[in-house]
Design an enzyme around this catalytic site. Structure first.
Site, short mmCIF file in Angstrom:
data_model
loop_
_atom_site.label_atom_id
_atom_site.label_comp_id
_atom_site.label_asym_id
_atom_site.label_seq_id
_atom_site.Cartn_x
_atom_site.Cartn_y
_atom_site.Cartn_z
CD GLU A 33 14.04 36.89 49.69
OE1 GLU A 33 13.66 35.84 49.14
OE2 GLU A 33 14.08 37.99 49.14
CG LEU A 37 18.45 37.75 53.91
CD1 LEU A 37 19.24 38.01 55.17
CD2 LEU A 37 17.72 39.01 53.46
CB ALA A 113 5.72 40.59 52.03
N GLY A 184 21.71 34.29 25.31
CA GLY A 184 22.01 35.50 26.06
C GLY A 184 23.02 35.24 27.15
CD GLU A 205 19.00 33.96 20.72
OE1 GLU A 205 18.00 34.64 20.39
OE2 GLU A 205 19.27 33.67 21.89
CB ALA A 266 19.26 30.25 29.27
CG ASP A 309 16.23 41.77 37.87
OD1 ASP A 309 17.05 42.68 37.76
OD2 ASP A 309 16.54 40.55 37.78
CB ALA A 317 23.38 42.50 40.74
CG HIS A 442 53.39 50.57 28.99
ND1 HIS A 442 52.68 50.07 27.92
CD2 HIS A 442 54.67 50.15 28.85
CE1 HIS A 442 53.51 49.39 27.14
NE2 HIS A 442 54.73 49.42 27.68
#
Length: 457
Positions: A33, A37, A113, A184, A205, A266, A309, A317, A442
């Protein structure tokens, strides 16, 4: 050169879940990583944003306390204290991930890596300054904010006038005016927090509606409720330029200028594959940068899997967790396959929105014969008792014969928790006739699902 049985590149939800499962099954596992983490979810996404949003919801509750017969003084949000609490939550959870990996026997290397080809049956991976080899590789490098080619945007990101969600979760001060590019999940959640914290927030948007992945009935009602909270929206618009102190956008053929102290970008995310050396093993990303996988998370190169992703299938996730488990099971020869028809999606705005399965629009576009039913949350005694003046909706979508659920969509308090109860129903293909015979507690808001089923024709 150090050898292992599995090398995982990326320590986010897919990476650390796969590492725990693989090591527990006896595979000698190395996890690389490059940053922290927990990945984006724990450090720059799901968890820190929920910590901020909960503070905003507490403030909203206190401000409305008089409605419930509770007398309080003036309430306000202390942004530095909110950030401090958020940081404590993140530190606790990331520390828990590190401890779990240690207990499982995973070797964690905090370095970038890069693949460097293949030697016999082993793939070669450069991690930091050392070379490692393993016959199995799992790519779980996640995603990063998409940077659209808007003139002036890159310069604004460099200067700090424009920010991504990463910086928005740690801003030391609340901006007086915040322009949010993108309606979003990320844009709407952070818009809700900063509005509660005192910003004048405008969401821009490009599409004609917000929360485009949600059912139209949900997104339309959410838009109306967010407007009531004072968040401004410009829909169907295109941002054409970003300059220090303002941005320019075009709507209905007319150009307009919006002043802002900060601009939050975003507008979606893209898979992270650059610099991984994928070309050295013949693994070519797709048109959108994704590593395409089959239902067992295998890539086009035998011995290499991709989860989370980076494969571009479902940027959530909880999807990454399950994909990681499927990938490890495939490595171990355990029959398993990934299914995407029953993955819940949640917006942790106020009110919350959640959905699973097909939306009405998607079903009709696919030519599927369906029937739908919707109930206001005001039908719930508990909702009325706890949410003064609020409203919401429970919408169910069934096949044309009314035999099975194809989708469930919710807006209102508890939506994020209720949708998790729907997931096993959808995944197992439970019949509606059997669901109607199920007894719900209930008073709960969740029993509205059962009521909505009886409302189907």
């Amino acid at each position: 050169m150090t050898t292992a049985q599995l090398i995982i590149v990326g320590g986010g939800p897919a990476g650390y879940r796969a590492a725990e499962r693989a090591a527990a099954a006896g595979l000698q596992t190395i996890l690389a990583e490059r940053r922290a983490l927990g990945g984006v979810c724990l450090n720059e996404g799901c968890i820190p944003s929920k910590a901020l949003l909960h503070s905003a919801k507490v403030l909203e509750t206190v401000k409305s306390a008089g409605t419930y017969g509770v007398t309080t003084g003036d309430a306000s949000l202390d942004h530095p204290k909110v950030l401090a609490r958020k940081n404590r939550v993140v530190k606790m959870l990331t520390g828990g991930v590190a401890k779990s990996l240690e207990q499982a026997g995973v070797t964690v290397l905090e370095s970038p890596a890069r693949l460097e080809g293949k030697q016999g049956e082993n793939f070669l991976v450069r991690i930091g300054d050392a070379l490692y080899a393993a016959p199995r590789i799992l790519i779980a490098t996640g995603s990063a904010p998409a940077i659209p080619p808007i003139p002036g945007l890159k310069e604004a990101l460099t200067s700090g006038f424009a920010i991504t969600s990463r910086e928005a979760l740690s801003l030391p001060e609340v901006p007086e005016e915040l322009a949010v590019i993108g309606g979003g999940v990320v844009g709407l959640e952070l818009a809700c927090y900063y509005k509660a914290a005192g910003s004048k927030v405008t969401v821009l948007e490009m599409l004609p509606r917000i929360a485009a992945g949600m059912d139209c009935a949900i997104s339309d009602m959410l838009l109306a409720q967010l407007k009531k909270k004072g968040i401004a929206f410009q829909l169907g618009c295109r941002v054409t330029r970003v300059e220090e102190g303002s941005l320019t956008y075009e709507v209905d053929g007319r150009e307009q200028v919006l002043s802002a102290r900060k601009v939050l970008l975003a507008g979606g995310r893209v898979p992270v594959t650059e610099g991984l050396g994928l070309e050295t093993v013949g693994l070519i990303p797709g048109a959108k940068g994704q590593l395409e996988t089959d239902e067992r998370m295998r890539t086009a190169v035998p011995g290499i899997w991709a989860a989370g992703d980076v494969n571009g299938r479902s940027l959530l996730a909880h999807t990454a967790y399950r994909e990681a488990e499927v990938a490890v099971n495939d490595m171990l020869g355990i029959p398993d396959a990934m299914r995407y028809h029953a993955i819940p999606a949640v917006l942790y705005t106020s009110p919350e929105a959640a959905g699973i399965g097909l939306t009405e629009q998607a079903a009709r576009e696919q030519g599927i014969d369906i029937q739908t039913a919707s109930l206001s949350l005001r039908y719930s005694g508990r909702f009325l008792a706890e949410v003064q003046g609020g409203d919401g909706i429970c919408k169910v979508i069934a096949d044309g014969k009314g035999e099975r659920l194809l989708g469930v969509h919710l807006l209102g308090s508890y939506a994020s928790e209720l949708i998790s109860g729907v997931a096993p129903i959808m995944e197992s293909g439970m019949k509606i006739a059997d669901l109607k015979k199920t007894v719900y507690a209930h008073p709960t808001v969740g029993e509205l699902l059962r009521d909505a089923l009886f409302a189907l024709r």
